[in-house]
Write a protein that holds these residues in place. Structure first.
Motif, mmCIF file in Angstrom:
data_model
loop_
_atom_site.group_PDB
_atom_site.id
_atom_site.type_symbol
_atom_site.label_atom_id
_atom_site.label_comp_id
_atom_site.label_asym_id
_atom_site.label_seq_id
_atom_site.Cartn_x
_atom_site.Cartn_y
_atom_site.Cartn_z
ATOM 1 N N LEU A 105 0.785 -1.002 -0.143
ATOM 2 C CA LEU A 105 0.001 0.121 -0.096
ATOM 3 C C LEU A 105 0.724 1.137 -0.007
ATOM 4 C CD1 LEU A 105 -2.897 1.047 0.219
ATOM 5 C CD2 LEU A 105 -2.374 0.944 2.701
ATOM 6 N N ALA A 106 1.878 1.514 0.746
ATOM 7 C CA ALA A 106 2.924 2.460 0.933
ATOM 8 C C ALA A 106 3.584 2.463 -0.353
ATOM 9 C CB ALA A 106 3.672 2.237 2.179
ATOM 10 N N GLU A 107 3.758 1.660 -0.908
ATOM 11 C CA GLU A 107 4.740 1.512 -2.203
ATOM 12 C C GLU A 107 3.875 2.375 -3.258
ATOM 13 O OE1 GLU A 107 6.899 -1.149 -5.238
ATOM 14 O OE2 GLU A 107 5.255 -2.072 -4.276
ATOM 15 N N LYS A 108 2.812 2.306 -3.309
ATOM 16 C CA LYS A 108 2.030 3.102 -4.378
ATOM 17 C C LYS A 108 2.019 4.624 -4.235
ATOM 18 C CE LYS A 108 -1.281 -0.870 -5.013
ATOM 19 N NZ LYS A 108 -2.551 -1.228 -4.601
ATOM 20 N N ILE A 109 2.277 5.059 -3.100
ATOM 21 C CA ILE A 109 2.244 6.441 -2.698
ATOM 22 C C ILE A 109 3.653 6.574 -2.823
ATOM 23 C CG2 ILE A 109 2.333 8.224 -0.817
ATOM 24 C CD1 ILE A 109 -0.432 7.115 -1.533
ATOM 25 N N LEU A 142 12.153 10.313 -2.536
ATOM 26 C CA LEU A 142 10.503 9.808 -2.434
ATOM 27 C C LEU A 142 10.247 8.593 -2.761
ATOM 28 C CD1 LEU A 142 9.036 13.378 -3.547
ATOM 29 C CD2 LEU A 142 9.504 12.788 -1.419
ATOM 30 N N SER A 143 10.905 7.733 -3.420
ATOM 31 C CA SER A 143 10.662 6.451 -3.595
ATOM 32 C C SER A 143 11.087 5.497 -2.602
ATOM 33 C CB SER A 143 11.167 6.136 -5.133
ATOM 34 O OG SER A 143 12.721 6.485 -5.259
ATOM 35 N N ASN A 144 11.294 5.974 -1.491
ATOM 36 C CA ASN A 144 11.668 5.101 -0.255
ATOM 37 C C ASN A 144 10.508 4.900 0.763
ATOM 38 O OD1 ASN A 144 14.729 4.310 -0.801
ATOM 39 N ND2 ASN A 144 14.325 6.526 -1.244
ATOM 40 N N LEU A 145 10.680 4.172 1.801
ATOM 41 C CA LEU A 145 9.788 4.035 2.919
ATOM 42 C C LEU A 145 10.613 4.171 4.298
ATOM 43 C CD1 LEU A 145 7.770 0.990 1.781
ATOM 44 C CD2 LEU A 145 7.156 3.385 1.482
ATOM 45 N N LEU A 146 10.253 5.091 4.935
ATOM 46 C CA LEU A 146 10.754 5.308 6.324
ATOM 47 C C LEU A 146 10.093 4.245 7.302
ATOM 48 C CD1 LEU A 146 12.609 6.894 7.993
ATOM 49 C CD2 LEU A 146 10.986 8.375 8.391
ATOM 50 N N LEU A 147 10.865 3.515 7.882
ATOM 51 C CA LEU A 147 10.341 2.536 8.838
ATOM 52 C C LEU A 147 10.714 2.701 10.223
ATOM 53 C CD1 LEU A 147 11.211 -1.015 6.954
ATOM 54 C CD2 LEU A 147 9.164 0.504 6.787
ATOM 55 N N GLU A 148 9.670 3.037 11.244
ATOM 56 C CA GLU A 148 10.193 3.489 12.587
ATOM 57 C C GLU A 148 9.640 2.529 13.524
ATOM 58 O OE1 GLU A 148 10.300 7.950 13.399
ATOM 59 O OE2 GLU A 148 8.801 7.743 11.604
ATOM 60 N N ALA A 149 10.415 1.965 14.278
ATOM 61 C CA ALA A 149 10.049 0.886 15.401
ATOM 62 C C ALA A 149 9.915 1.666 16.699
ATOM 63 C CB ALA A 149 11.056 -0.312 15.305
ATOM 64 N N ASN A 150 8.900 1.879 17.149
ATOM 65 C CA ASN A 150 8.692 2.465 18.339
ATOM 66 C C ASN A 150 7.709 1.708 19.383
ATOM 67 O OD1 ASN A 150 10.083 4.812 17.713
ATOM 68 N ND2 ASN A 150 8.337 5.598 16.914
ATOM 69 N N GLN A 151 8.178 1.275 20.452
ATOM 70 C CA GLN A 151 7.466 0.581 21.607
ATOM 71 C C GLN A 151 6.951 -0.822 21.057
ATOM 72 O OE1 GLN A 151 4.685 3.293 22.975
ATOM 73 N NE2 GLN A 151 6.449 4.414 24.270
ATOM 74 N N ARG A 152 5.484 -0.929 20.288
ATOM 75 C CA ARG A 152 5.046 -1.904 20.010
ATOM 76 C C ARG A 152 4.432 -1.868 18.631
ATOM 77 N NH1 ARG A 152 1.102 -4.217 24.370
ATOM 78 N NH2 ARG A 152 1.907 -2.585 25.989
ATOM 79 N N LEU A 153 4.948 -0.670 18.045
ATOM 80 C CA LEU A 153 4.422 -0.331 16.804
ATOM 81 C C LEU A 153 5.624 -0.048 15.584
ATOM 82 C CD1 LEU A 153 1.552 2.444 17.431
ATOM 83 C CD2 LEU A 153 1.273 0.069 16.512
ATOM 84 N N LEU A 154 5.215 -0.447 14.442
ATOM 85 C CA LEU A 154 6.300 -0.221 13.309
ATOM 86 C C LEU A 154 5.440 0.957 12.560
ATOM 87 C CD1 LEU A 154 8.743 -0.543 11.385
ATOM 88 C CD2 LEU A 154 7.138 -2.342 10.448
ATOM 89 N N ILE A 169 5.077 2.999 9.257
ATOM 90 C CA ILE A 169 5.713 2.935 7.572
ATOM 91 C C ILE A 169 5.227 4.201 7.160
ATOM 92 C CG2 ILE A 169 5.532 1.794 5.398
ATOM 93 C CD1 ILE A 169 4.892 -1.067 7.213
ATOM 94 N N ARG A 170 6.211 5.141 6.684
ATOM 95 C CA ARG A 170 5.939 6.190 6.091
ATOM 96 C C ARG A 170 6.260 6.590 4.719
ATOM 97 N NH1 ARG A 170 6.687 10.152 11.302
ATOM 98 N NH2 ARG A 170 5.429 9.285 12.391
ATOM 99 N N ALA A 171 5.383 6.989 3.904
ATOM 100 C CA ALA A 171 5.622 7.410 2.276
ATOM 101 C C ALA A 171 5.107 8.560 2.107
ATOM 102 C CB ALA A 171 5.150 6.194 1.782
ATOM 103 N N THR A 172 5.408 9.065 1.005
ATOM 104 C CA THR A 172 5.057 10.561 0.467
ATOM 105 C C THR A 172 5.591 10.680 -0.803
ATOM 106 O OG1 THR A 172 4.713 12.904 1.058
ATOM 107 C CG2 THR A 172 6.811 12.057 1.511
ATOM 108 N N ASN A 173 4.653 11.523 -1.488
ATOM 109 C CA ASN A 173 4.831 12.061 -2.832
ATOM 110 C C ASN A 173 4.941 13.472 -2.961
ATOM 111 O OD1 ASN A 173 2.395 12.566 -3.086
ATOM 112 N ND2 ASN A 173 1.963 11.125 -4.584
#
Length: 120
Positions: free
Chosen positions: A16-20, A30-42, A44-48
């Motif tokens: 889903l994020a890859e489509k953005i 902008l063709s990358n995804l930022l993965l952030e692991a905090n506590q019990r969540l990952l 996944i951020r994307a933007t164009n």
């Protein structure tokens, strides 16, 4: 960063994020995804730059951290993993290591300093 999650849930979120984060020749960051692991969540951020997306995925986090990886490469690796249920993600130097029972993949990461901040 060190975490464990279900492959199918991560693959669906990354697809889903890859489509953005579609191929952007003018700004390759902008063709990358930022993965952030905090506590019990990952996160996944994307933007164009016109549209931003943050997906929160519940995971088992052993070590917090963040990594910027090419969206297309990550999606391809996750799609080609055999039927494993649980996978592990970890950062090692400038790489993201994805490990399942029988496989291990290494994706070269980028410096995340230039990734745009998404509005809240």
């Amino acid at each position: 960063m060190k975490l464990e999650t279900l492959k199918d849930k991560l693959r669906n979120a990354v697809n889903l994020a890859e489509k953005i984060a579609a191929k952007n020749v003018g700004q390759p960051i902008l063709s990358n995804l930022l993965l952030e692991a905090n506590q019990r969540l990952l996160k996944i951020r994307a933007t164009n730059l016109d549209l931003g997306l943050t997906i929160n995925l519940p995971v088992k986090t052993d070590e917090e951290g963040r990594v910027l990886v090419p969206a297309r490469v990550l999606a391809s690796v996750l799609s080609n993993l055999p039927g494993e249920q649980k996978i592990k993600l970890a950062t090692s130097q400038q790489h993201l290591v994805i490990t399942s029972n029988n496989n291990s993949s290494l994706i070269k990461s980028l410096a995340d300093d230039d990734f745009p901040v998404l509005p809240q």
